[in-house]
Enzyme design. Structure first.
Site, PDB file in Angstrom:
ATOM      1  N   ARG A   1      33.263 -39.849  69.816  1.00 18.02           N
ATOM      2  CA  ARG A   1      31.790 -39.668  69.857  1.00 18.02           C
ATOM      3  C   ARG A   1      31.369 -38.294  70.366  1.00 18.02           C
ATOM      4  O   ARG A   1      30.247 -38.102  70.817  1.00 18.02           O
ATOM      5  CB  ARG A   1      31.118 -40.755  70.692  1.00 18.02           C
ATOM      6  CG  ARG A   1      31.305 -42.141  70.126  1.00 18.02           C
ATOM      7  CD  ARG A   1      30.199 -43.075  70.541  1.00 18.02           C
ATOM      8  NE  ARG A   1      30.311 -44.326  69.824  1.00 18.02           N
ATOM      9  CZ  ARG A   1      31.037 -45.354  70.237  1.00 18.02           C
ATOM     10  NH1 ARG A   1      31.677 -45.293  71.379  1.00 18.02           N
ATOM     11  NH2 ARG A   1      31.089 -46.445  69.507  1.00 18.02           N
TER      12      ARG A   1
ATOM     13  N   LYS B 240      25.779 -25.665  62.743  1.00 18.40           N
ATOM     14  CA  LYS B 240      25.882 -26.488  61.527  1.00 18.40           C
ATOM     15  C   LYS B 240      27.351 -26.814  61.303  1.00 18.40           C
ATOM     16  O   LYS B 240      28.186 -25.906  61.265  1.00 18.40           O
ATOM     17  CB  LYS B 240      25.327 -25.738  60.317  1.00 18.40           C
ATOM     18  CG  LYS B 240      23.813 -25.745  60.247  1.00 18.40           C
ATOM     19  CD  LYS B 240      23.314 -25.227  58.914  1.00 18.40           C
ATOM     20  CE  LYS B 240      21.800 -25.276  58.858  1.00 18.40           C
ATOM     21  NZ  LYS B 240      21.270 -24.669  57.621  1.00 18.40           N
TER      22      LYS B 240
ATOM     23  N   GLU C  84      25.363 -11.550  54.012  1.00 22.00           N
ATOM     24  CA  GLU C  84      24.565 -12.291  55.004  1.00 22.00           C
ATOM     25  C   GLU C  84      23.988 -11.328  56.051  1.00 22.00           C
ATOM     26  O   GLU C  84      22.938 -11.594  56.636  1.00 22.00           O
ATOM     27  CB  GLU C  84      25.415 -13.375  55.687  1.00 22.00           C
ATOM     28  CG  GLU C  84      26.024 -14.411  54.736  1.00 22.00           C
ATOM     29  CD  GLU C  84      25.053 -15.542  54.342  1.00 22.00           C
ATOM     30  OE1 GLU C  84      23.875 -15.488  54.730  1.00 22.00           O
ATOM     31  OE2 GLU C  84      25.500 -16.463  53.636  1.00 22.00           O
TER      32      GLU C  84
ATOM     33  N   LYS D 178      20.331 -14.324  64.419  1.00 21.73           N
ATOM     34  CA  LYS D 178      20.660 -15.746  64.215  1.00 21.73           C
ATOM     35  C   LYS D 178      20.322 -16.537  65.470  1.00 21.73           C
ATOM     36  O   LYS D 178      19.738 -17.624  65.406  1.00 21.73           O
ATOM     37  CB  LYS D 178      22.146 -15.892  63.849  1.00 21.73           C
ATOM     38  CG  LYS D 178      22.595 -17.325  63.626  1.00 21.73           C
ATOM     39  CD  LYS D 178      22.614 -17.722  62.178  1.00 21.73           C
ATOM     40  CE  LYS D 178      22.767 -19.220  61.988  1.00 21.73           C
ATOM     41  NZ  LYS D 178      23.861 -19.598  61.131  1.00 21.73           N
TER      42      LYS D 178
ATOM     43  N   GLU E  67      16.246 -26.729  61.607  1.00 23.30           N
ATOM     44  CA  GLU E  67      15.723 -26.269  60.316  1.00 23.30           C
ATOM     45  C   GLU E  67      14.476 -27.012  59.855  1.00 23.30           C
ATOM     46  O   GLU E  67      14.395 -27.474  58.730  1.00 23.30           O
ATOM     47  CB  GLU E  67      16.822 -26.367  59.247  1.00 23.30           C
ATOM     48  CG  GLU E  67      16.589 -25.446  58.078  1.00 23.30           C
ATOM     49  CD  GLU E  67      17.772 -25.370  57.114  1.00 23.30           C
ATOM     50  OE1 GLU E  67      18.875 -25.060  57.572  1.00 23.30           O
ATOM     51  OE2 GLU E  67      17.569 -25.618  55.931  1.00 23.30           O
TER      52      GLU E  67
ATOM     53  N   ARG F  16      14.194 -21.575  60.539  1.00 25.09           N
ATOM     54  CA  ARG F  16      15.623 -21.513  60.178  1.00 25.09           C
ATOM     55  C   ARG F  16      15.818 -21.524  58.669  1.00 25.09           C
ATOM     56  O   ARG F  16      16.820 -21.015  58.163  1.00 25.09           O
ATOM     57  CB  ARG F  16      16.395 -22.659  60.852  1.00 25.09           C
ATOM     58  CG  ARG F  16      17.893 -22.511  60.679  1.00 25.09           C
ATOM     59  CD  ARG F  16      18.716 -23.379  61.611  1.00 25.09           C
ATOM     60  NE  ARG F  16      20.130 -23.133  61.396  1.00 25.09           N
ATOM     61  CZ  ARG F  16      21.107 -23.520  62.185  1.00 25.09           C
ATOM     62  NH1 ARG F  16      20.831 -24.184  63.284  1.00 25.09           N
ATOM     63  NH2 ARG F  16      22.371 -23.249  61.908  1.00 25.09           N
TER      64      ARG F  16
ATOM     65  N   ASN G 145      18.068 -19.299  54.456  1.00 26.72           N
ATOM     66  CA  ASN G 145      18.491 -19.692  53.115  1.00 26.72           C
ATOM     67  C   ASN G 145      18.011 -18.705  52.051  1.00 26.72           C
ATOM     68  O   ASN G 145      18.143 -18.966  50.852  1.00 26.72           O
ATOM     69  CB  ASN G 145      17.970 -21.100  52.794  1.00 26.72           C
ATOM     70  CG  ASN G 145      18.452 -22.096  53.825  1.00 26.72           C
ATOM     71  OD1 ASN G 145      19.528 -21.919  54.395  1.00 26.72           O
ATOM     72  ND2 ASN G 145      17.654 -23.121  54.097  1.00 26.72           N
TER      73      ASN G 145
ATOM     74  N   HIS H  91      19.919 -18.151  48.847  1.00 27.95           N
ATOM     75  CA  HIS H  91      20.891 -19.234  48.708  1.00 27.95           C
ATOM     76  C   HIS H  91      20.562 -20.210  47.574  1.00 27.95           C
ATOM     77  O   HIS H  91      21.432 -20.940  47.122  1.00 27.95           O
ATOM     78  CB  HIS H  91      21.030 -20.017  50.020  1.00 27.95           C
ATOM     79  CG  HIS H  91      21.820 -19.270  51.064  1.00 27.95           C
ATOM     80  ND1 HIS H  91      21.444 -18.033  51.543  1.00 27.95           N
ATOM     81  CD2 HIS H  91      22.973 -19.590  51.717  1.00 27.95           C
ATOM     82  CE1 HIS H  91      22.330 -17.629  52.448  1.00 27.95           C
ATOM     83  NE2 HIS H  91      23.259 -18.548  52.572  1.00 27.95           N
TER      84      HIS H  91
ATOM     85  N   HIS I 147      23.710 -20.841  45.610  1.00 30.23           N
ATOM     86  CA  HIS I 147      24.390 -22.143  45.611  1.00 30.23           C
ATOM     87  C   HIS I 147      24.522 -22.718  44.208  1.00 30.23           C
ATOM     88  O   HIS I 147      25.539 -23.334  43.880  1.00 30.23           O
ATOM     89  CB  HIS I 147      23.621 -23.136  46.492  1.00 30.23           C
ATOM     90  CG  HIS I 147      23.962 -23.031  47.941  1.00 30.23           C
ATOM     91  ND1 HIS I 147      23.262 -23.677  48.923  1.00 30.23           N
ATOM     92  CD2 HIS I 147      24.950 -22.355  48.581  1.00 30.23           C
ATOM     93  CE1 HIS I 147      23.800 -23.397  50.098  1.00 30.23           C
ATOM     94  NE2 HIS I 147      24.806 -22.591  49.919  1.00 30.23           N
TER      95      HIS I 147
ATOM     96  N   HIS J  19      30.847 -17.187  48.231  1.00 33.86           N
ATOM     97  CA  HIS J  19      29.511 -17.570  48.712  1.00 33.86           C
ATOM     98  C   HIS J  19      28.613 -16.341  48.905  1.00 33.86           C
ATOM     99  O   HIS J  19      27.482 -16.289  48.410  1.00 33.86           O
ATOM    100  CB  HIS J  19      29.646 -18.350  50.025  1.00 33.86           C
ATOM    101  CG  HIS J  19      28.340 -18.672  50.663  1.00 33.86           C
ATOM    102  ND1 HIS J  19      27.451 -19.585  50.139  1.00 33.86           N
ATOM    103  CD2 HIS J  19      27.745 -18.170  51.778  1.00 33.86           C
ATOM    104  CE1 HIS J  19      26.370 -19.635  50.909  1.00 33.86           C
ATOM    105  NE2 HIS J  19      26.519 -18.796  51.904  1.00 33.86           N
TER     106      HIS J  19
HETATM  107  N1  GLY Z   1      23.810 -20.558  57.482  1.00 33.35           N
HETATM  108  C1  GLY Z   1      22.458 -20.935  57.611  1.00 33.35           C
HETATM  109  C2  GLY Z   1      22.154 -21.621  58.891  1.00 33.35           C
HETATM  110  O1  GLY Z   1      22.964 -21.628  59.779  1.00 33.35           O
HETATM  111  O2  GLY Z   1      21.090 -22.155  59.031  1.00 33.35           O
END
Ligand code: GLY
Length: 386
Positions: free
Chosen positions: A129, A151, A193, A239, A249, A253, A257, A260, A264, A278
């Site tokens: 957990r 993430k 990025e 970041k 997000e 946040r 993207n 992206h 994507h 990517h």
């Molecule tokens: N890579 C995008 C984020 O971490 O939100």
């Protein structure tokens, strides 16, 4: 001869709603990993989940540093590559960790690029957990993006990163000297990025990248290393700031993207086989989103022109025309469909004739626009089909 004493690392702090933690950044920092982590973690027991190739090159440095600081570790290795972010690999890692006898105070150490970081972070978040974890990113993409912000996850047959959770690490340790062994194509993909932060949040930084980005990427020597350190620091600071404002997000946040949505879709159409990395998809997607911005928000066309010029100068793609000869379905219809299914695009409006895109209002200022007409997106895609 005296060994060189590495300078103290730069420390940034991520103040996410669920946890505050340090990002340590400095050349040769890997050899200080044990010292840095001592006192921060709840016990001396570690489970290292490492990229097999990275461990071969840099594992000894990490292991020596950890052992010297009194840590013991159990090592699990996996190859890099999107196929590693699967249920099967997740299961094998979880079973191996439990069979080894980890406890709740054992810290998982992710040692590799974005794939290993996402996978190891997800393991840590569900083992017993939840156990602590630390990110030691070894690719530029992971250093400037995926290791920061919590993430974690794996891929589903339905799409990339669809299974996972937000779990912040206890620390991120970044040693840019590890980039010396990273293939140039991977380094460039990570750089896309970096450019993104300039576009969405910092016009001055974009200008700095225009001046210094190519030499940071291409050359060796002290000046290039200092430039690389600076661009990683700036990226991590952006970041950290965005994640600090919006960990899960629901707002800013989403700006991350930028580029992206198409990126994507292209990756998905091409099947994650290495045809398009990517970051390369993100580079193409950022140019596309800049053109959409010019049509919809009044972003000066000169911003798109600067972006194209800079990406070309460093060697990143600006359109997917060169991929049309591949056997993948890059038709407008398929790309629209894939963009409509992209989690990041929040594109559930697809059936209503619109898509969500992160656009630029001006250089350094982004916003999420949820009602971009599908017809306009199709029209822009048509231009690349020629
Ligand atoms: N890579 C995008 C984020 O971490 O939100």
């Amino acid at each position: 001869m005296h060994p060189t004493v590495p300078p103290s690392p730069i420390t940034l702090t991520v103040e996410a709603a669920s946890r505050s933690y340090p990002i340590w950044l400095g050349s040769q920092l890997l050899s200080q990993a044990g010292e840095r982590l001592k006192g921060l973690l709840p016990s001396a027991k570690l489970l290292i989940i490492a990229d097999t190739a990275v461990w071969e090159m840099h594992g000894e440095t990490l292991a020596n540093s950890l052992t010297a600081a009194g840590f013991t570790y159990h090592l699990l290795q996996q190859p890099a590559g999107e196929s590693t972010k699967s249920f099967a690999v997740l299961e094998s890692l979880l079973e191996a960790a439990l069979a080894h006898g980890i406890d709740r105070k054992t810290t998982v150490v992710a040692f590799g690029g974005g794939v290993i970081g996402d996978l190891a972070g997800f393991c840590a978040s569900i083992l017993l957990r939840g156990v602590p974890f630390v990110q030691i990113p070894t690719t530029l993409l992971a250093m400037v993006d995926s290791s920061v912000g919590g993430k974690t996850g794996i891929n589903s047959r339905q799409g990339k990163n669809l299974i996972g959770c937000f779990t912040q690490p206890h620390a991120v340790l970044i040693d840019p000297s590890l980039l010396a062994t990273l293939p140039q194509r991977q380094r460039l993909a990570g750089y896309a990025e970096v450019v993104k932060y300039g576009l969405i949040a910092d016009a001055d930084f974009f200008g700095w990248l225009e001046e210094n980005g190519a030499s940071a990427l291409a050359s060796e020597g002290e000046q290039a290393a200092a430039a690389m350190l600076h661009l990683i620091q700036q990226s991590c600071a952006h970041k950290a700031s965005i994640v600090g404002r919006d960990e899960q997000e629901s707002g800013d946040r989403a700006w991350l993207n930028f580029g992206h949505t198409l990126g994507h879709a292209l990756e998905s159409a091409l099947g994650y086989r290495g045809t398009l990395l990517h970051g390369e998809g993100v580079a193409i997607g950022m140019v596309f989103a800049s053109d959409l911005s010019t049509a919809l928000t009044g972003l000066p066309a000169s911003v798109g022109a600067r972006l194209r010029q800079h990406l070309q100068a460093v060697g990143l793609p600006t359109s997917y025309q060169h991929l049309l000869a591949s056997d993948a379905d890059l038709s407008v219809a398929n790309l629209l469909n894939l963009m409509g299914h992209d989690k990041k695009a929040e594109a559930k409006q697809h059936h209503q004739g619109t898509l969500s895109f992160v656009l630029l209002d001006q250089l350094g200022q982004a916003r999420l626009k949820k009602d971009v007409p599908l017809a306009l997106v199709a029209q822009q895609l048509e231009k690349q089909q020629a």
